[in-house]
Design a protein around this motif. Structure first.
Motif, PDB file in Angstrom:
ATOM      1  N   UNK A 304      -4.615 -20.057 -15.037  1.00  0.00           N
ATOM      2  CA  UNK A 304      -3.388 -20.861 -15.100  1.00  0.00           C
ATOM      3  C   UNK A 304      -2.518 -20.524 -13.889  1.00  0.00           C
ATOM      4  N   UNK A 305      -1.710 -21.499 -13.455  1.00  0.00           N
ATOM      5  CA  UNK A 305      -0.845 -21.270 -12.296  1.00  0.00           C
ATOM      6  C   UNK A 305       0.199 -20.200 -12.584  1.00  0.00           C
ATOM      7  N   UNK A 306       0.649 -20.164 -13.841  1.00  0.00           N
ATOM      8  CA  UNK A 306       1.631 -19.136 -14.203  1.00  0.00           C
ATOM      9  C   UNK A 306       1.033 -17.745 -14.056  1.00  0.00           C
ATOM     10  N   UNK A 307      -0.237 -17.591 -14.358  1.00  0.00           N
ATOM     11  CA  UNK A 307      -0.897 -16.307 -14.194  1.00  0.00           C
ATOM     12  C   UNK A 307      -0.954 -15.886 -12.729  1.00  0.00           C
ATOM     13  N   UNK A 308      -1.200 -16.889 -11.860  1.00  0.00           N
ATOM     14  CA  UNK A 308      -1.207 -16.605 -10.428  1.00  0.00           C
ATOM     15  C   UNK A 308       0.148 -16.084  -9.971  1.00  0.00           C
ATOM     16  N   UNK A 309       1.215 -16.716 -10.478  1.00  0.00           N
ATOM     17  CA  UNK A 309       2.556 -16.275 -10.106  1.00  0.00           C
ATOM     18  C   UNK A 309       2.833 -14.863 -10.605  1.00  0.00           C
ATOM     19  N   UNK A 310       2.424 -14.586 -11.849  1.00  0.00           N
ATOM     20  CA  UNK A 310       2.633 -13.238 -12.404  1.00  0.00           C
ATOM     21  C   UNK A 310       1.861 -12.206 -11.597  1.00  0.00           C
ATOM     22  N   UNK A 311       0.618 -12.537 -11.246  1.00  0.00           N
ATOM     23  CA  UNK A 311      -0.213 -11.619 -10.475  1.00  0.00           C
ATOM     24  C   UNK A 311       0.406 -11.338  -9.105  1.00  0.00           C
ATOM     25  N   UNK A 312       0.835 -12.419  -8.439  1.00  0.00           N
ATOM     26  CA  UNK A 312       1.441 -12.262  -7.119  1.00  0.00           C
ATOM     27  C   UNK A 312       2.722 -11.443  -7.192  1.00  0.00           C
ATOM     28  N   UNK A 313       3.568 -11.732  -8.192  1.00  0.00           N
ATOM     29  CA  UNK A 313       4.820 -10.986  -8.354  1.00  0.00           C
ATOM     30  C   UNK A 313       4.556  -9.513  -8.639  1.00  0.00           C
ATOM     31  N   UNK A 314       3.532  -9.246  -9.456  1.00  0.00           N
ATOM     32  CA  UNK A 314       3.190  -7.858  -9.771  1.00  0.00           C
ATOM     33  C   UNK A 314       2.751  -7.109  -8.521  1.00  0.00           C
ATOM     34  N   UNK A 315       1.921  -7.758  -7.699  1.00  0.00           N
ATOM     35  CA  UNK A 315       1.453  -7.116  -6.460  1.00  0.00           C
ATOM     36  C   UNK A 315       2.637  -6.798  -5.543  1.00  0.00           C
ATOM     37  N   UNK A 316       3.525  -7.783  -5.385  1.00  0.00           N
ATOM     38  CA  UNK A 316       4.680  -7.581  -4.516  1.00  0.00           C
ATOM     39  C   UNK A 316       5.601  -6.491  -5.041  1.00  0.00           C
ATOM     40  N   UNK A 317       5.848  -6.506  -6.367  1.00  0.00           N
ATOM     41  CA  UNK A 317       6.758  -5.526  -6.960  1.00  0.00           C
ATOM     42  C   UNK A 317       6.207  -4.105  -6.813  1.00  0.00           C
ATOM     43  N   UNK A 318       4.916  -3.952  -7.161  1.00  0.00           N
ATOM     44  CA  UNK A 318       4.304  -2.620  -7.059  1.00  0.00           C
ATOM     45  C   UNK A 318       4.270  -2.153  -5.607  1.00  0.00           C
ATOM     46  N   UNK A 319       3.984  -3.060  -4.675  1.00  0.00           N
ATOM     47  CA  UNK A 319       3.931  -2.702  -3.260  1.00  0.00           C
ATOM     48  C   UNK A 319       5.297  -2.255  -2.752  1.00  0.00           C
ATOM     49  N   UNK A 320       6.351  -2.997  -3.169  1.00  0.00           N
ATOM     50  CA  UNK A 320       7.707  -2.631  -2.734  1.00  0.00           C
ATOM     51  C   UNK A 320       8.114  -1.282  -3.309  1.00  0.00           C
ATOM     52  N   UNK A 321       7.821  -1.067  -4.604  1.00  0.00           N
ATOM     53  CA  UNK A 321       8.162   0.210  -5.227  1.00  0.00           C
ATOM     54  C   UNK A 321       7.412   1.362  -4.563  1.00  0.00           C
ATOM     55  N   UNK A 322       6.127   1.137  -4.272  1.00  0.00           N
ATOM     56  CA  UNK A 322       5.351   2.180  -3.592  1.00  0.00           C
ATOM     57  C   UNK A 322       5.905   2.461  -2.194  1.00  0.00           C
ATOM     58  N   UNK A 323       6.316   1.394  -1.484  1.00  0.00           N
ATOM     59  CA  UNK A 323       6.896   1.568  -0.145  1.00  0.00           C
ATOM     60  C   UNK A 323       8.188   2.379  -0.221  1.00  0.00           C
ATOM     61  N   UNK A 324       9.066   2.031  -1.170  1.00  0.00           N
ATOM     62  CA  UNK A 324      10.336   2.755  -1.308  1.00  0.00           C
ATOM     63  C   UNK A 324      10.100   4.216  -1.671  1.00  0.00           C
ATOM     64  N   UNK A 325       9.113   4.467  -2.538  1.00  0.00           N
ATOM     65  CA  UNK A 325       8.822   5.842  -2.929  1.00  0.00           C
ATOM     66  C   UNK A 325       8.340   6.654  -1.740  1.00  0.00           C
ATOM     67  N   UNK A 326       7.384   6.095  -0.974  1.00  0.00           N
ATOM     68  CA  UNK A 326       6.846   6.799   0.185  1.00  0.00           C
ATOM     69  C   UNK A 326       7.899   6.983   1.272  1.00  0.00           C
ATOM     70  N   UNK A 327       8.785   5.973   1.437  1.00  0.00           N
ATOM     71  CA  UNK A 327       9.858   6.073   2.415  1.00  0.00           C
ATOM     72  C   UNK A 327      10.836   7.181   2.050  1.00  0.00           C
ATOM     73  N   UNK A 328      11.128   7.279   0.773  1.00  0.00           N
ATOM     74  CA  UNK A 328      12.047   8.316   0.301  1.00  0.00           C
ATOM     75  C   UNK A 328      11.466   9.707   0.485  1.00  0.00           C
ATOM     76  N   UNK A 329      10.167   9.829   0.337  1.00  0.00           N
ATOM     77  CA  UNK A 329       9.509  11.114   0.539  1.00  0.00           C
ATOM     78  C   UNK A 329       9.298  11.455   2.012  1.00  0.00           C
ATOM     79  N   UNK A 330       9.621  10.500   2.889  1.00  0.00           N
ATOM     80  CA  UNK A 330       9.462  10.745   4.319  1.00  0.00           C
ATOM     81  C   UNK A 330       8.047  10.565   4.817  1.00  0.00           C
ATOM     82  N   UNK A 331       7.218   9.867   4.054  1.00  0.00           N
ATOM     83  CA  UNK A 331       5.824   9.669   4.487  1.00  0.00           C
ATOM     84  C   UNK A 331       5.691   8.419   5.359  1.00  0.00           C
ATOM     85  N   UNK A 332       6.704   7.585   5.398  1.00  0.00           N
ATOM     86  CA  UNK A 332       6.681   6.376   6.230  1.00  0.00           C
ATOM     87  C   UNK A 332       7.868   6.390   7.188  1.00  0.00           C
TER      88      UNK A 332
END
Length: 332
Positions: A304-332
């Protein structure tokens, strides 16, 4: 005798005692003639070439020495000329203000003639230290006034260099504690240590030639130092060598601290790399297995198209959270 246009200071010593001071340059010749056993200290602050040329003609100063006296940033040295000795030294000072270490130096050129010590200062400095030292050891002037004046000048300069070395040593103690912290020092601390290493290099340029310079001043063929003054000059020479040894020790110390900090940062980086490799291995195993078997399991919103949107949003959200975490730790 035409007076220099630059600020001047004068003192006349006889047997180590002050017999006249703060008189005009036009009176110098008369004073020396009136007191045949006296010696003169003449200080010139930031003289123009014409000012120094007038003095050079009166005291038979060599043109090459005059040129060196007018040139900034000459190396510390002692040169012998037919009618005088020329030397160049640096009075230094180190001060710590608001956790910042500052370095200052004053270049002093000096002409040592048979009856006069002529100092040329190219930047503001406190000449009262020289005057106080001459007044303190006035008894030494009884035998050889010019050698006595040169001793006072060198002694004050060397004492100032040693005091600056001690203050830099104290400032380095604070940096040492921060550099040796677990996990490596922060960038501002490392930059402060690097700044102190630069100050140390500048201090070493002023200090390193001093033992040889004082040793040359004691040469018998110069006739500057008699038997009574020789022990005092040797004491100054010993202080110059001690100061140089302290500077070399500080240089080895700051280099060792920076190397230790680099090694600690390397250890932290290795630990981080191991952690990332471990997590990558954990994630890679299920990824490889599911990829090998081609497992595509239904999930909420499957096909379903809604599933695609949920999947895409999940990928973006997790990626942003991981980026912020690594940035805060000084790894990026």
């Amino acid at each position: 005798m035409t007076s220099p246009s630059c600020p001047t200071a004068t003192r006349l010593y006889d047997q180590g005692k002050v017999i006249a001071q703060d008189f005009g340059y036009d009176q110098v010749a008369g004073m020396l003639e009136k007191h045949p056993g006296a010696v003169l200290w003449l200080d010139l602050f930031a003289p123009e070439p014409a000012d120094l040329q007038r003095v050079a003609e009166e005291f038979q100063l060599h043109p090459l020495a005059v040129e060196d006296a007018m040139t900034d940033h000459e190396r510390p040295k002692l040169d012998r000329y037919p009618h005088h000795v020329f030397l160049n030294v640096y009075a230094v000072d180190i001060a710590t203000r608001e956790s910042e270490t500052r370095f200052g130096k004053t270049e002093i050129s000096a002409f040592v003639t048979p009856r006069a010590l002529i100092t040329v200062r190219k930047s503001p400095s406190d000449t009262s230290k020289f005057v106080d030292r001459w007044d303190t050891v006035a008894d030494l002037g009884a035998a050889d006034g010019v050698g006595f004046l040169l001793y006072g000048l060198l002694d004050v300069v060397v004492d100032g260099q040693y005091a600056a070395t001690q203050r830099l040593d104290t400032a380095m103690d604070q940096v040492e504690d921060a550099l040796l912290e677990e996990g490596g020092a922060a960038r501002p601390v490392r930059m402060k240590a690097i700044d102190q290493r630069k100050l140390l290099a500048a201090l070493r340029r002023a200090v390193a030639p001093m033992p040889e310079l004082v040793g040359q001043a004691m040469r018998a063929d110069l006739g500057l130092v008699d038997a009574e003054l020789r022990p005092y000059y040797r004491d100054v020479e010993d202080h110059t060598q001690h100061t140089l040894d302290e500077v070399e020790h500080l240089r080895d110390r700051i280099d060792a601290l920076l190397q230790a900090d680099t090694a600690e940062q390397g250890n932290v980086l290795n630990d981080t790399t191991r952690k990332l490799a471990a997590w990558a291995a954990i994630i890679a195993v299920p990824t490889a297995i599911t990829g090998y078997f081609g497992q595509n399991l239904p999930y909420p919103g499957f096909e379903k198209f809604s599933g695609f949107l949920v999947s895409t949003a999940s990928i973006l959200a997790v990626s942003v959270l991981l980026y912020l975490y690594l940035k805060r730790r000084g790894w990026l």
